[in-house]
Scaffold this motif. Structure first.
Motif, mmCIF file in Angstrom:
data_model
loop_
_atom_site.group_PDB
_atom_site.id
_atom_site.type_symbol
_atom_site.label_atom_id
_atom_site.label_comp_id
_atom_site.label_asym_id
_atom_site.label_seq_id
_atom_site.Cartn_x
_atom_site.Cartn_y
_atom_site.Cartn_z
ATOM 1 N N ASP A 1 -34.094 20.755 -2.365
ATOM 2 C CA ASP A 1 -34.652 20.842 -0.965
ATOM 3 C C ASP A 1 -34.704 19.324 -0.564
ATOM 4 O O ASP A 1 -34.317 18.807 0.688
ATOM 5 C CB ASP A 1 -36.104 21.171 -1.076
ATOM 6 N N LEU A 2 -35.124 18.327 -1.710
ATOM 7 C CA LEU A 2 -35.320 16.820 -0.929
ATOM 8 C C LEU A 2 -33.917 16.419 -0.505
ATOM 9 O O LEU A 2 -33.497 15.656 0.493
ATOM 10 C CB LEU A 2 -35.815 16.045 -2.224
ATOM 11 N N GLU A 3 -32.883 16.831 -1.467
ATOM 12 C CA GLU A 3 -31.338 16.477 -1.290
ATOM 13 C C GLU A 3 -30.897 16.760 0.140
ATOM 14 O O GLU A 3 -30.229 16.120 0.781
ATOM 15 C CB GLU A 3 -30.411 16.959 -2.337
ATOM 16 N N GLU B 1 -32.772 18.266 2.824
ATOM 17 C CA GLU B 1 -33.555 18.243 3.991
ATOM 18 C C GLU B 1 -33.027 17.389 5.349
ATOM 19 O O GLU B 1 -33.193 17.931 6.490
ATOM 20 C CB GLU B 1 -34.837 18.386 3.841
ATOM 21 N N ASN B 2 -32.534 16.508 4.876
ATOM 22 C CA ASN B 2 -32.214 15.498 5.984
ATOM 23 C C ASN B 2 -30.764 15.353 6.301
ATOM 24 O O ASN B 2 -30.356 14.414 7.160
ATOM 25 C CB ASN B 2 -32.867 14.216 6.125
ATOM 26 N N GLN B 3 -30.015 16.210 5.668
ATOM 27 C CA GLN B 3 -28.572 15.631 5.623
ATOM 28 C C GLN B 3 -28.097 16.515 7.254
ATOM 29 O O GLN B 3 -28.501 17.738 7.653
ATOM 30 C CB GLN B 3 -27.728 16.543 4.694
ATOM 31 N N GLU B 4 -27.049 15.635 7.850
ATOM 32 C CA GLU B 4 -26.542 16.186 9.022
ATOM 33 C C GLU B 4 -25.804 17.487 8.956
ATOM 34 O O GLU B 4 -25.935 18.301 9.722
ATOM 35 C CB GLU B 4 -25.688 14.860 9.328
ATOM 36 N N ARG C 1 -33.533 28.012 3.643
ATOM 37 C CA ARG C 1 -33.092 27.074 4.729
ATOM 38 C C ARG C 1 -32.157 27.511 5.778
ATOM 39 O O ARG C 1 -32.365 27.224 6.931
ATOM 40 C CB ARG C 1 -32.557 25.637 4.323
ATOM 41 N N HIS D 1 -34.982 10.793 -5.786
ATOM 42 C CA HIS D 1 -35.935 11.041 -4.527
ATOM 43 C C HIS D 1 -37.365 10.651 -4.800
ATOM 44 O O HIS D 1 -37.772 11.343 -5.792
ATOM 45 C CB HIS D 1 -35.756 12.642 -4.250
ATOM 46 N N SER E 1 -26.571 19.967 7.178
ATOM 47 C CA SER E 1 -27.507 20.776 7.041
ATOM 48 C C SER E 1 -27.770 21.481 8.237
ATOM 49 O O SER E 1 -27.799 22.587 8.648
ATOM 50 C CB SER E 1 -28.774 20.359 6.252
ATOM 51 N N LYS E 2 -27.981 20.522 9.245
ATOM 52 C CA LYS E 2 -28.273 20.804 10.705
ATOM 53 C C LYS E 2 -27.123 21.512 11.234
ATOM 54 O O LYS E 2 -27.159 22.465 11.813
ATOM 55 C CB LYS E 2 -28.497 19.981 11.393
#
Ligand code: SAM
Length: 257
Positions: free
Chosen positions: A18-20, A22-25, A54, A165, A27-28
């Motif tokens: 999840d940490l890996e 969560e903020n990846q472009e 997610r 992380h 993923s969006k």
């Protein structure tokens, strides 16, 4: 194979996962891509191998009818915990191997993102699972399946890699991996060692052997056809750029029953 515990996606692996992501472009972009399919499904949706939710949770938040399953208790627990923050309802998920999936219900959309399909490393099982997905779709229902190809083998393959992380001011989680790829079997392996470190002391460790079948670029086309799927389209990204050559590291298939 089933009726046994999944050896991957345990506790530390789940937290790191999840940490890996969560903020990846990407993923969006992926979320927008799959949410779009969900919004157009006009009926029940199934997400096999749904992980920590997610995709499944935002689809629930859009008030759509979705259910999911996953073989990892830890991934599902993370999903259930997240869902508690946004709803009083029970998360519509169950612990299940895809090889065991059976339901009276049929779906308008079944989707499996993020190369998860390759975690079915036995190709005969993969074919049986494709047929099973086909049988659980309504007529004209869609399967959207993302696979990783033999072009996805990382350039670092064979060398030791390290990642970390931060969890909070005093804790972090680290990963050491050694990867290998066998071109004959098309199996990519990653031996992962996770460590939870609190105040510079290792308080928990976890080892997992991650194995993934990497598909040749046209390989899945045949299996989908054999399972009865029609209107097979192939994209190489979330902008739906068509797969024109054999160089892509991922392929997203869209096909119908
Ligand atoms: C790469 S994660 C993807 C999760 C989610 N789809 C996402 O994109 O975040 C793969 C998931 O597949 C699950 N999984 C692996 N093998 C499985 C199997 N045979 N049956 C059901 N789930 C499985 C794992 O537990 C894990 O949650």
């Amino acid at each position: 194979m089933p009726n046994k515990e999944l050896k991957t996606y345990q506790k530390l692996s789940t937290i790191f996962y999840d940490l890996e992501l969560e903020n990846q472009e990407t993923s969006k972009l992926a979320l927008k891509f799959y949410l779009d399919y969900a919004l157009n499904a006009n009926g029940p949706i199934l997400e096999p191998m749904c992980g920590t939710g997610r995709f499944l949770i935002p689809i629930l938040q859009a008030n759509l009818e979705i259910e999911g399953f996953d073989a990892s208790e830890h991934m599902l627990n993370a999903l259930i915990e997240k869902y508690k923050y946004i709803s009083d309802k029970k998360a519509p998920v169950q612990k299940l191997f895809i090889q065991d999936f059976k339901s009276e219900k049929k779906y308008n959309l079944i989707f499996v993102p993020f190369g998860s399909w390759g975690l079915i490393t036995d190709i005969e099982q993969s074919k049986l699972c494709l047929k099973n997905m086909y049988n659980h779709l309504n007529i004209n229902g869609k399967l959207v399946l993302e696979i990783e190809t033999i072009n996805s083998v990382p350039s670092t393959c064979g060398t030791e890699c390290f990642g970390a992380h931060t969890l909070n001011a005093s804790s972090k989680i680290t990963i050491n991996t050694i990867t290998s790829y066998n071109a004959q079997t098309q199996i990519f392996k990653s031996l992962c060692n996770y460590k939870l470190i609190k105040n510079n002391i290792v308080t928990k460790t976890e080892e997992e052997l991650f194995e993934q079948y990497l598909y040749k670029n046209n390989e899945l086309d045949e299996y989908l056809k054999e399972s009865g799927f029609n209107n097979i389209q192939k994209f190489i990204d979330f902008k739906k750029s068509p797969a024109k050559d054999n160089n892509s590291a991922i392929i997203i298939y869209e096909c119908t029953r």
